[in-house]
Scaffold this motif. Sequence first.
Motif, short mmCIF file in Angstrom:
data_model
loop_
_atom_site.label_atom_id
_atom_site.label_comp_id
_atom_site.label_asym_id
_atom_site.label_seq_id
_atom_site.Cartn_x
_atom_site.Cartn_y
_atom_site.Cartn_z
N THR A 292 0.81 -1.23 0.00
CA THR A 292 0.00 0.00 0.00
C THR A 292 0.84 1.27 0.00
OG1 THR A 292 -0.05 0.05 2.41
CG2 THR A 292 -1.90 -1.05 1.32
N SER A 293 2.13 1.18 0.32
CA SER A 293 3.00 2.36 0.50
C SER A 293 2.44 3.31 1.55
CB SER A 293 3.15 3.19 -0.79
OG SER A 293 3.69 2.44 -1.79
N SER A 294 1.70 2.80 2.50
CA SER A 294 1.13 3.70 3.50
C SER A 294 1.13 3.05 4.87
CB SER A 294 -0.30 4.08 3.10
OG SER A 294 -0.96 4.63 4.21
N SER A 295 1.88 3.64 5.80
CA SER A 295 1.88 3.07 7.14
C SER A 295 0.54 3.35 7.82
CB SER A 295 3.05 3.59 7.97
OG SER A 295 3.25 4.95 7.77
N GLY A 296 -0.17 4.40 7.37
CA GLY A 296 -1.50 4.68 7.92
C GLY A 296 -2.50 3.60 7.55
N GLY A 331 12.15 5.08 8.23
CA GLY A 331 12.54 4.81 6.84
C GLY A 331 12.52 6.10 6.02
N THR A 332 11.52 6.93 6.29
CA THR A 332 11.40 8.20 5.57
C THR A 332 12.56 9.12 5.93
OG1 THR A 332 9.01 7.95 5.68
CG2 THR A 332 9.83 10.15 5.16
N ALA A 333 12.90 9.18 7.24
CA ALA A 333 13.99 10.05 7.68
C ALA A 333 15.30 9.63 7.01
CB ALA A 333 14.12 9.97 9.20
N ASN A 375 4.01 8.50 -0.80
CA ASN A 375 4.80 9.62 -1.33
C ASN A 375 4.92 10.85 -0.44
OD1 ASN A 375 3.18 8.41 -3.94
ND2 ASN A 375 5.36 8.60 -4.25
N ALA A 376 4.46 10.76 0.82
CA ALA A 376 4.52 11.94 1.69
C ALA A 376 5.97 12.37 1.91
CB ALA A 376 3.85 11.65 3.02
N GLY A 377 6.89 11.38 1.92
CA GLY A 377 8.29 11.69 2.14
C GLY A 377 8.83 12.61 1.04
N LEU A 378 8.31 12.41 -0.16
CA LEU A 378 8.74 13.23 -1.29
C LEU A 378 8.32 14.68 -1.08
CD1 LEU A 378 10.09 12.34 -3.92
CD2 LEU A 378 7.84 12.31 -4.97
N LEU A 405 10.99 2.92 -3.94
CA LEU A 405 11.63 3.14 -2.64
C LEU A 405 10.61 3.51 -1.56
CD1 LEU A 405 14.95 4.88 -3.74
CD2 LEU A 405 14.58 2.52 -2.99
N ASP A 406 9.50 4.13 -1.97
CA ASP A 406 8.44 4.46 -1.00
C ASP A 406 7.91 3.18 -0.34
OD1 ASP A 406 6.55 5.79 0.46
OD2 ASP A 406 5.15 6.10 -1.20
N ARG A 407 7.72 2.16 -1.16
CA ARG A 407 7.22 0.88 -0.61
C ARG A 407 8.20 0.33 0.41
NH1 ARG A 407 3.29 -1.43 -3.87
NH2 ARG A 407 2.74 0.02 -5.51
N CYS A 408 9.47 0.37 0.04
CA CYS A 408 10.49 -0.23 0.93
C CYS A 408 10.58 0.57 2.23
CB CYS A 408 11.84 -0.26 0.24
SG CYS A 408 11.78 -1.11 -1.33
N ARG A 409 10.60 1.91 2.14
CA ARG A 409 10.76 2.68 3.38
C ARG A 409 9.50 2.59 4.23
NH1 ARG A 409 10.55 7.25 -0.45
NH2 ARG A 409 8.63 8.39 -0.11
N THR A 410 8.33 2.40 3.58
CA THR A 410 7.10 2.27 4.36
C THR A 410 7.15 0.99 5.20
OG1 THR A 410 5.89 3.42 2.62
CG2 THR A 410 4.56 2.25 4.24
N ILE A 412 9.77 -0.34 6.40
CA ILE A 412 10.66 -0.06 7.53
C ILE A 412 9.97 0.87 8.53
CG2 ILE A 412 12.83 1.13 8.18
CD1 ILE A 412 13.26 -1.70 7.23
N ASN A 413 9.17 1.82 8.04
CA ASN A 413 8.41 2.68 8.97
C ASN A 413 7.54 1.82 9.88
OD1 ASN A 413 9.43 5.01 7.87
ND2 ASN A 413 7.64 5.48 6.63
N VAL A 414 6.87 0.83 9.26
CA VAL A 414 5.98 -0.05 10.04
C VAL A 414 6.80 -0.92 11.00
CG1 VAL A 414 4.40 -2.01 9.82
CG2 VAL A 414 4.10 0.00 8.38
N1 ASP Z 1 4.70 6.26 2.47
C1 ASP Z 1 5.31 6.48 3.76
C2 ASP Z 1 4.42 5.95 4.85
O1 ASP Z 1 3.24 5.88 4.69
C3 ASP Z 1 5.63 7.91 3.99
C4 ASP Z 1 6.68 8.34 2.99
O2 ASP Z 1 6.33 8.73 1.90
O3 ASP Z 1 7.87 8.24 3.31
O4 ASP Z 1 4.89 5.61 5.90
#
Ligand code: ASP
Length: 430
Positions: A292-296, A331-333, A375-378, A405-410, A412-414
């Motif tokens: 989903t590319s979204s941790s929310g 992941g975003t940071a 894509n919020a990180g962008l 990369l958004d998918r991958c960092r998301t 890691i965010n989770v």
């Molecule tokens: N897609 C990321 C998230 O939902 C946020 C980002 O764009 O880095 O965690």
Amino acid sequence: MKQAESINSPEKQPEDKQGLWWQKIPLTGQILIALIFAIIVGIALGAGNPSPTNAALINNLAVPSELILRALKALATPLILVAVLHTFLTTNIPGTAGRKLAALLLTNTTVAILIGLLVANIVRPGTWGRLIAPEGAQAVTQANLDPWGLVKDAVPESILKPLVDNNVIQLIVIALSLGIVLRAIKSEMIAQDKTDYKPIEQIIGILFECVIRVLNWVICLVPLAVFGIVAKTIAKEGFAPFQSLFAFILAVLLALFLQACYYLTRVKLQSWVKPIDFLKGGTDAFLTAFSTSSSGATMPVTFEVLQQKIGLRESSAALGALVGANFNNDGTALYEAMSALFISQVLGLHLNLGQQFIVVLTSIFASVGAANIPNAGLVTMTLVFTSVGLPTQYIAVLVTVDWFLDRCRTAINVMGDMTVSTLLDGKKPQ
Ligand code: ASP
């Protein structure tokens, strides 16, 4: 939460039901199609040896990405402001656990950024090939480390100036202050059985939804931007510039992997959960985050696996998953700091330690402000670039790889949110 879900499932929204046929293709599919067309058009226009008669056409191919970048920059500040206010108003953070949580979030995010900077400094992906200079990218005005200046700069001169200047640190100071006060007022009113806080809570909820919907429109145009920028790059420079982007992808993946190892080590040393159970139990959440590319949008899954599969107490699961999904974006940071360093390497600039410290600081703030949506990180990256004087036009180049990369960092965010929950659960099982 609801908002994040609606972003990820646009097909659920009534207006999209009668959408055009390409809107039924998932965004990733659209981007892949755009990439294929871009390669064909780029080759047709010269693949590194463009004919002078096509010069204007080739340059104009980058127009969509320039416009999208402008829109992202414009949305960055309202997004951070309402996302932070919304989180403070809608989540409950108890006192002592809140302090422990804040300490965990800060250490994890700082480690993530340091790992990112370390990998970027060692691999130096920006030196692997030459990137095409985007239109309008001007020479940088390098900022130097000035600790007093940083403190002074954190205090805004007026409430609205940070919004206009895209100053992320000042904006977060305003958002956090207002958020803390609004939260306190809400709690006092609840204690007195009053409901006067509700209209402001609803207004902020609606504003949050509005910003996200507009952002969603902009994101819909990303395939067009990818097409334009890739076609232009191939037409002008051939395939050589993609070497460094490829190196950048590898470097980010390596750094994210190291961050995952750091989480597992902390889980092993500071909680009762075995790292292997953590990984196995969390698989559903990682896969949902990746898809989903979204941790929310992943939040309900994260919350459930933490309780049902890993076996954490409800209170620790809730704090890490619910609060973490909003504020904790390691992941975003990591990605934002690496991107800044990558572009500085592409430009042949050396960001000294002081400037990298500014990158660390703004990346922490930018990741706190990055909403938990695709894509919020962008969006918030524009603020990190501005803080060290890097031309934001280069972010358009990163758009081409951001979908992956958004998918991958998301994921890691989770994983970061889950680690925080696990550490909060302590050394004894329930
Ligand atoms: N897609 C990321 C998230 O939902 C946020 C980002 O764009 O880095 O965690």
